[in-house]
Motif scaffolding. Sequence first.
Motif, PDB file in Angstrom:
ATOM      1  N   PHE A   1     -20.979  32.004  89.419  1.00 53.30           N
ATOM      2  CA  PHE A   1     -21.123  32.282  90.848  1.00 53.30           C
ATOM      3  C   PHE A   1     -21.828  31.110  91.527  1.00 53.30           C
ATOM      4  N   ARG A   2     -21.188  30.558  92.530  1.00 54.27           N
ATOM      5  CA  ARG A   2     -21.749  29.413  93.231  1.00 54.27           C
ATOM      6  C   ARG A   2     -22.770  29.836  94.279  1.00 54.27           C
ATOM      7  N   ASP A   3     -23.772  29.008  94.458  1.00 51.57           N
ATOM      8  CA  ASP A   3     -24.835  29.278  95.422  1.00 51.57           C
ATOM      9  C   ASP A   3     -24.253  29.398  96.831  1.00 51.57           C
ATOM     10  N   GLY A   4     -24.534  30.548  97.504  1.00 57.28           N
ATOM     11  CA  GLY A   4     -24.124  30.757  98.879  1.00 57.28           C
ATOM     12  C   GLY A   4     -22.667  31.132  99.065  1.00 57.28           C
ATOM     13  N   GLU A   5     -21.924  31.326  97.973  1.00 61.15           N
ATOM     14  CA  GLU A   5     -20.490  31.604  98.077  1.00 61.15           C
ATOM     15  C   GLU A   5     -20.195  33.025  97.621  1.00 61.15           C
ATOM     16  N   TYR A   6     -19.365  33.710  98.400  1.00 63.44           N
ATOM     17  CA  TYR A   6     -18.929  35.047  98.013  1.00 63.44           C
ATOM     18  C   TYR A   6     -17.759  34.961  97.032  1.00 63.44           C
ATOM     19  N   THR A   7     -17.708  35.938  96.135  1.00 67.49           N
ATOM     20  CA  THR A   7     -16.547  36.112  95.273  1.00 67.49           C
ATOM     21  C   THR A   7     -16.123  37.570  95.344  1.00 67.49           C
ATOM     22  N   ALA A   8     -14.824  37.789  95.333  1.00 64.57           N
ATOM     23  CA  ALA A   8     -14.290  39.147  95.210  1.00 64.57           C
ATOM     24  C   ALA A   8     -14.142  39.429  93.718  1.00 64.57           C
ATOM     25  N   VAL A   9     -14.840  40.423  93.240  1.00 65.45           N
ATOM     26  CA  VAL A   9     -14.891  40.716  91.808  1.00 65.45           C
ATOM     27  C   VAL A   9     -14.294  42.090  91.546  1.00 65.45           C
TER      28      VAL A   9
ATOM     29  N   PRO B   1     -13.054  33.444  94.264  1.00 64.34           N
ATOM     30  CA  PRO B   1     -13.904  32.963  95.354  1.00 64.34           C
ATOM     31  C   PRO B   1     -13.263  33.244  96.718  1.00 64.34           C
ATOM     32  N   THR B   2     -14.101  33.499  97.701  1.00 61.39           N
ATOM     33  CA  THR B   2     -13.624  33.751  99.057  1.00 61.39           C
ATOM     34  C   THR B   2     -14.628  33.200 100.057  1.00 61.39           C
ATOM     35  N   ARG B   3     -14.187  32.981 101.285  1.00 59.87           N
ATOM     36  CA  ARG B   3     -15.070  32.466 102.323  1.00 59.87           C
ATOM     37  C   ARG B   3     -14.912  33.345 103.572  1.00 59.87           C
ATOM     38  N   PRO B   4     -15.509  34.534 103.563  1.00 61.67           N
ATOM     39  CA  PRO B   4     -15.289  35.467 104.662  1.00 61.67           C
ATOM     40  C   PRO B   4     -16.253  35.255 105.832  1.00 61.67           C
ATOM     41  N   SER B   5     -15.757  35.588 107.020  1.00 62.45           N
ATOM     42  CA  SER B   5     -16.640  35.674 108.181  1.00 62.45           C
ATOM     43  C   SER B   5     -17.162  37.092 108.331  1.00 62.45           C
ATOM     44  N   GLY B   6     -16.717  37.957 107.461  1.00 65.33           N
ATOM     45  CA  GLY B   6     -17.084  39.364 107.443  1.00 65.33           C
ATOM     46  C   GLY B   6     -16.058  40.101 106.609  1.00 65.33           C
ATOM     47  N   PHE B   7     -16.051  41.420 106.718  1.00 63.82           N
ATOM     48  CA  PHE B   7     -15.132  42.231 105.934  1.00 63.82           C
ATOM     49  C   PHE B   7     -14.533  43.303 106.844  1.00 63.82           C
ATOM     50  N   GLY B   8     -13.252  43.611 106.641  1.00 66.15           N
ATOM     51  CA  GLY B   8     -12.584  44.566 107.508  1.00 66.15           C
ATOM     52  C   GLY B   8     -11.770  45.583 106.746  1.00 66.15           C
ATOM     53  N   CYS B   9     -11.660  46.770 107.320  1.00 72.50           N
ATOM     54  CA  CYS B   9     -10.844  47.835 106.733  1.00 72.50           C
ATOM     55  C   CYS B   9      -9.497  47.871 107.454  1.00 72.50           C
ATOM     56  N   PRO B  10      -8.389  47.662 106.743  1.00 72.24           N
ATOM     57  CA  PRO B  10      -7.076  47.668 107.383  1.00 72.24           C
ATOM     58  C   PRO B  10      -6.589  49.064 107.750  1.00 72.24           C
ATOM     59  N   CYS B  11      -7.268  50.097 107.255  1.00 76.16           N
ATOM     60  CA  CYS B  11      -6.804  51.474 107.494  1.00 76.16           C
ATOM     61  C   CYS B  11      -7.184  51.988 108.876  1.00 76.16           C
ATOM     62  N   HIS B  12      -8.474  51.883 109.234  1.00 83.77           N
ATOM     63  CA  HIS B  12      -8.946  52.477 110.482  1.00 83.77           C
ATOM     64  C   HIS B  12      -9.766  51.515 111.340  1.00 83.77           C
TER      65      HIS B  12
ATOM     66  N   PHE C   1      -9.482  32.089  97.403  1.00 78.88           N
ATOM     67  CA  PHE C   1      -9.077  30.894  96.675  1.00 78.88           C
ATOM     68  C   PHE C   1      -8.573  31.286  95.282  1.00 78.88           C
ATOM     69  N   GLU C   2      -7.336  31.745  95.256  1.00 73.15           N
ATOM     70  CA  GLU C   2      -6.777  32.260  94.018  1.00 73.15           C
ATOM     71  C   GLU C   2      -6.576  31.175  92.964  1.00 73.15           C
ATOM     72  N   ASP C   3      -6.514  29.923  93.389  1.00 71.07           N
ATOM     73  CA  ASP C   3      -6.371  28.851  92.411  1.00 71.07           C
ATOM     74  C   ASP C   3      -7.640  28.685  91.582  1.00 71.07           C
ATOM     75  N   ARG C   4      -8.736  29.259  92.044  1.00 76.14           N
ATOM     76  CA  ARG C   4     -10.000  29.201  91.297  1.00 76.14           C
ATOM     77  C   ARG C   4     -10.324  30.538  90.634  1.00 76.14           C
ATOM     78  N   GLN C   5      -9.343  31.391  90.538  1.00 80.84           N
ATOM     79  CA  GLN C   5      -9.549  32.710  89.930  1.00 80.84           C
ATOM     80  C   GLN C   5      -9.924  32.567  88.458  1.00 80.84           C
ATOM     81  N   ARG C   6     -10.877  33.416  88.041  1.00 77.55           N
ATOM     82  CA  ARG C   6     -11.304  33.433  86.646  1.00 77.55           C
ATOM     83  C   ARG C   6     -11.263  34.876  86.149  1.00 77.55           C
ATOM     84  N   GLU C   7     -10.880  35.038  84.890  1.00 76.55           N
ATOM     85  CA  GLU C   7     -10.787  36.375  84.324  1.00 76.55           C
ATOM     86  C   GLU C   7     -11.271  36.366  82.887  1.00 76.55           C
ATOM     87  N   ALA C   8     -12.104  37.361  82.561  1.00 79.34           N
ATOM     88  CA  ALA C   8     -12.613  37.485  81.185  1.00 79.34           C
ATOM     89  C   ALA C   8     -13.149  38.888  80.982  1.00 79.34           C
TER      90      ALA C   8
END
Length: 233
Positions: free
Chosen positions: A72-80, A145-156, A131-138
Amino acid sequence: MVINPRLKEHVISAIEPSDDAVSRRTFLSRATAALGGLVALGVTLPAAGLAIVPSFVRRRTRPVDLGPISAFRDGEYTAVTFLTDPAAGEISRRAAYVRYNGLLGTDPSFTIMSSRCTHVGCPTQPNGPLFEDRQREADGVTIVPTRPSGFGCPCHGSQFDTEGNRTAGPAPRALDRYEFSIRDGRLYLGKPYSVSRVDGAASDARIHGYALQGAGQPVSGAESWLYPLEPSA
């Protein structure tokens, strides 16, 4: 006209029920009422148990190994994504947003938020690139990794900022968070908890946390009193 006394007694006995008939009628009436009560209990008790008992069953969460903190990089979000119960397989897969905040004193600091919208539990998405090219799995854990300005729900349409605070939409509170621990340089996910709001950011954040609540349930303010009390996990 003279009525035969015996005939008179016979007529009266035909009109007025005997003590045996009254006792039989009372018994049948009470038995019917008791049987109806038992049937009603048989229907309502299981339903009430399903609605009430789970709230008082202590939640047990198995720590999930998300991998080395170096992933996990400093200051960077990842979707896990991860399995909460490997024996159950993919049905137990969950997702979270993880950000490494650097050191807080001498200890690593992380922000770990559930991806579930607090409105009705739909999965949210990062408002930014993945950034799917940097995806890691184990070991059943996938890190993107992702660079969001926030998070949103597509449903409502609920929206949350980068600390999980609700900024728009019907969600009643901030995104839920996870406790975490560090063991031998690896990040372990602990139990989830609910959050009303977060003041500040990253390692300086002041988190207003509560016992985990269900989707749609506020945890502060007058509205929270309209919902049943849930014990601490």
